[in-house]
Enzyme design. Structure first.
Site, PDB file in Angstrom:
ATOM      1  CD  GLU A  39     -40.844  17.239 -51.276  1.00  0.00           C
ATOM      2  OE1 GLU A  39     -41.384  16.427 -50.650  1.00  0.00           O
ATOM      3  OE2 GLU A  39     -41.045  17.432 -52.376  1.00  0.00           O
ATOM      4  CD  GLU A  64     -49.127  20.557 -51.349  1.00  0.00           C
ATOM      5  OE1 GLU A  64     -48.064  20.323 -52.172  1.00  0.00           O
ATOM      6  OE2 GLU A  64     -49.931  21.374 -52.004  1.00  0.00           O
ATOM      7  CG  ASP A 113     -47.089  25.029 -58.773  1.00  0.00           C
ATOM      8  OD1 ASP A 113     -47.503  24.064 -59.345  1.00  0.00           O
ATOM      9  OD2 ASP A 113     -47.703  25.398 -57.398  1.00  0.00           O
ATOM     10  CE  LYS A 117     -50.990  34.436 -68.061  1.00  0.00           C
ATOM     11  NZ  LYS A 117     -52.331  34.594 -67.572  1.00  0.00           N
ATOM     12  CG  ASP A 149     -40.997  20.128 -66.080  1.00  0.00           C
ATOM     13  OD1 ASP A 149     -41.115  20.584 -64.537  1.00  0.00           O
ATOM     14  OD2 ASP A 149     -41.641  20.120 -66.893  1.00  0.00           O
ATOM     15  CB  THR A 186     -41.130  13.889 -57.377  1.00  0.00           C
ATOM     16  OG1 THR A 186     -41.356  14.385 -58.526  1.00  0.00           O
ATOM     17  CG2 THR A 186     -40.072  14.540 -56.802  1.00  0.00           C
ATOM     18  CD  GLU A 187     -45.991  11.450 -55.516  1.00  0.00           C
ATOM     19  OE1 GLU A 187     -45.166  12.298 -55.641  1.00  0.00           O
ATOM     20  OE2 GLU A 187     -46.282  10.714 -54.745  1.00  0.00           O
ATOM     21  CE1 TYR A 188     -47.414  17.334 -59.617  1.00  0.00           C
ATOM     22  CE2 TYR A 188     -47.045  18.611 -61.630  1.00  0.00           C
ATOM     23  CZ  TYR A 188     -47.827  18.273 -60.610  1.00  0.00           C
ATOM     24  OH  TYR A 188     -49.167  18.842 -60.669  1.00  0.00           O
TER      25      TYR A 188
HETATM   26  C1  LIG Z   1     -46.247  20.911 -59.379  1.00  0.00           C
HETATM   27  S1  LIG Z   1     -46.376  20.430 -57.721  1.00  0.00           S
HETATM   28  C2  LIG Z   1     -45.094  19.182 -57.359  1.00  0.00           C
HETATM   29  C3  LIG Z   1     -45.465  18.396 -56.299  1.00  0.00           C
HETATM   30  C4  LIG Z   1     -44.337  17.497 -55.882  1.00  0.00           C
HETATM   31  N1  LIG Z   1     -43.152  18.169 -55.342  1.00  0.00           N
HETATM   32  C5  LIG Z   1     -43.807  16.640 -57.124  1.00  0.00           C
HETATM   33  O1  LIG Z   1     -42.649  16.892 -57.590  1.00  0.00           O
HETATM   34  O2  LIG Z   1     -44.361  15.523 -57.359  1.00  0.00           O
HETATM   35  C6  LIG Z   1     -46.144  21.623 -56.868  1.00  0.00           C
HETATM   36  C7  LIG Z   1     -46.682  21.458 -55.354  1.00  0.00           C
HETATM   37  O3  LIG Z   1     -46.116  22.618 -54.567  1.00  0.00           O
HETATM   38  C8  LIG Z   1     -47.491  23.034 -53.887  1.00  0.00           C
HETATM   39  N2  LIG Z   1     -47.258  24.211 -53.475  1.00  0.00           N
HETATM   40  C9  LIG Z   1     -46.781  25.533 -54.350  1.00  0.00           C
HETATM   41  N3  LIG Z   1     -46.510  26.711 -53.683  1.00  0.00           N
HETATM   42  C10 LIG Z   1     -46.728  26.588 -52.319  1.00  0.00           C
HETATM   43  C11 LIG Z   1     -46.593  27.271 -51.439  1.00  0.00           C
HETATM   44  N4  LIG Z   1     -46.135  28.529 -51.073  1.00  0.00           N
HETATM   45  N5  LIG Z   1     -46.508  26.658 -50.016  1.00  0.00           N
HETATM   46  C12 LIG Z   1     -46.865  25.233 -49.924  1.00  0.00           C
HETATM   47  N6  LIG Z   1     -46.944  24.587 -50.979  1.00  0.00           N
HETATM   48  C13 LIG Z   1     -47.001  24.955 -52.168  1.00  0.00           C
HETATM   49  C14 LIG Z   1     -48.647  23.041 -54.812  1.00  0.00           C
HETATM   50  O4  LIG Z   1     -49.980  22.905 -54.169  1.00  0.00           O
HETATM   51  C15 LIG Z   1     -47.979  21.612 -55.527  1.00  0.00           C
HETATM   52  O5  LIG Z   1     -48.839  20.596 -54.657  1.00  0.00           O
END
Ligand SMILES: C[S@@+](CC[C@H](N)C(=O)[O-])C[C@H]1O[C@@H](n2cnc3c(N)ncnc32)[C@H](O)[C@@H]1O
Length: 206
Positions: A39, A64, A113, A117, A149, A186-188
């Site tokens: 993941e 992460e 994420d 932009k 989402d 997931t949490e989100y």
């Molecule tokens: C919006 S959160 C979603 C977290 C989880 N997957 C959920 O659905 O609850 C996106 C996560 O991806 C991590 N993330 C983003 N780009 C990343 C990268 N290039 N390498 C590792 N983690 C990354 C961020 O730090 C963040 O914790």
């Protein structure tokens, strides 16, 4: 105060050290020639911990890059004594050469994420630059499962997967009102679901 918080984090990371892979050698030792699921961007780890619990025969790795968040996931896995889940506290691109080609059976991208932009598009985890690396990592029958989402990110991802010649299936624009079974939230996802938002999902194969 910041120094104390950092020291506290270091202590917690130390306590979970058996669950955190710190080098390529530790990664290889853990994988030990097996195909595995990964993941990318596991956040607080609710999804991957539950997934690993339900699939004890599969080896899982969660990546992460924010240690303050990743530690919560590692602590959850430790609390469950999970033998089939380990964490890498790095940006996934730092693993580009560490993961051997053809060894990943499944990649989960959950609520990545969106980087709204246009000039940030290269940071999206489904940008063709990332997909090229995933394609190299995936086994012949390897697959990517994506949930989001964010409609714009979903549209962007559909285009990226197509431009990199992935085959798409099981596409839904409303996961929670679809026939898909066995979804692990997931949490989100829980947050967005409670807000009444649609969840988009797809599966991609090379
Ligand atoms: C919006 S959160 C979603 C977290 C989880 N997957 C959920 O659905 O609850 C996106 C996560 O991806 C991590 N993330 C983003 N780009 C990343 C990268 N290039 N390498 C590792 N983690 C990354 C961020 O730090 C963040 O914790």
């Amino acid at each position: 105060m910041r120094m104390r918080m950092r020291a506290h984090l270091d202590e917690r990371i130390n306590e979970c050290s058996d669950y955190i892979l710190k080098s390529q050698e530790e990664l290889y030792e853990y994988i030990n020639g097996k195909n595995f699921h990964i993941e990318i961007g596991c956040g607080k780890g609710g999804f991957i911990v539950e997934t690993a619990k339900q699939n004890p025969d599969i080896c899982h790795i969660a990546v992460e890059h924010i240690p303050n968040v990743a530690i919560l996931a590692a602590e959850k896995a430790k609390g469950e004594n999970l033998e089939n889940l380990r964490f890498v506290f790095k940006n996934v691109m730092d693993l580009s050469e560490d993961i051997k080609d053809g060894t990943v059976k499944r990649i989960y991208l959950n609520f990545s994420d969106p980087w709204r932009k246009n000039k940030q598009a290269k940071r999206r985890l489904t940008h063709p630059g990332f997909l090229k690396v995933y394609k190299r990592w995936l086994s012949e029958d390897g697959e990517i499962f994506l949930k989001t989402d964010n409609e714009k990110l979903f549209e962007f991802s559909l285009n990226s997967f197509c431009s990199e010649d992935f085959h798409l299936k099981n596409i839904t624009f409303d996961l929670h009102n679809s026939s898909f079974e066995g979804n692990i939230m997931t949490e989100y996802e829980k947050k967005f679901y409670d807000e009444g938002k649609n969840i988009f999902r797809l599966e991609a194969r090379k």
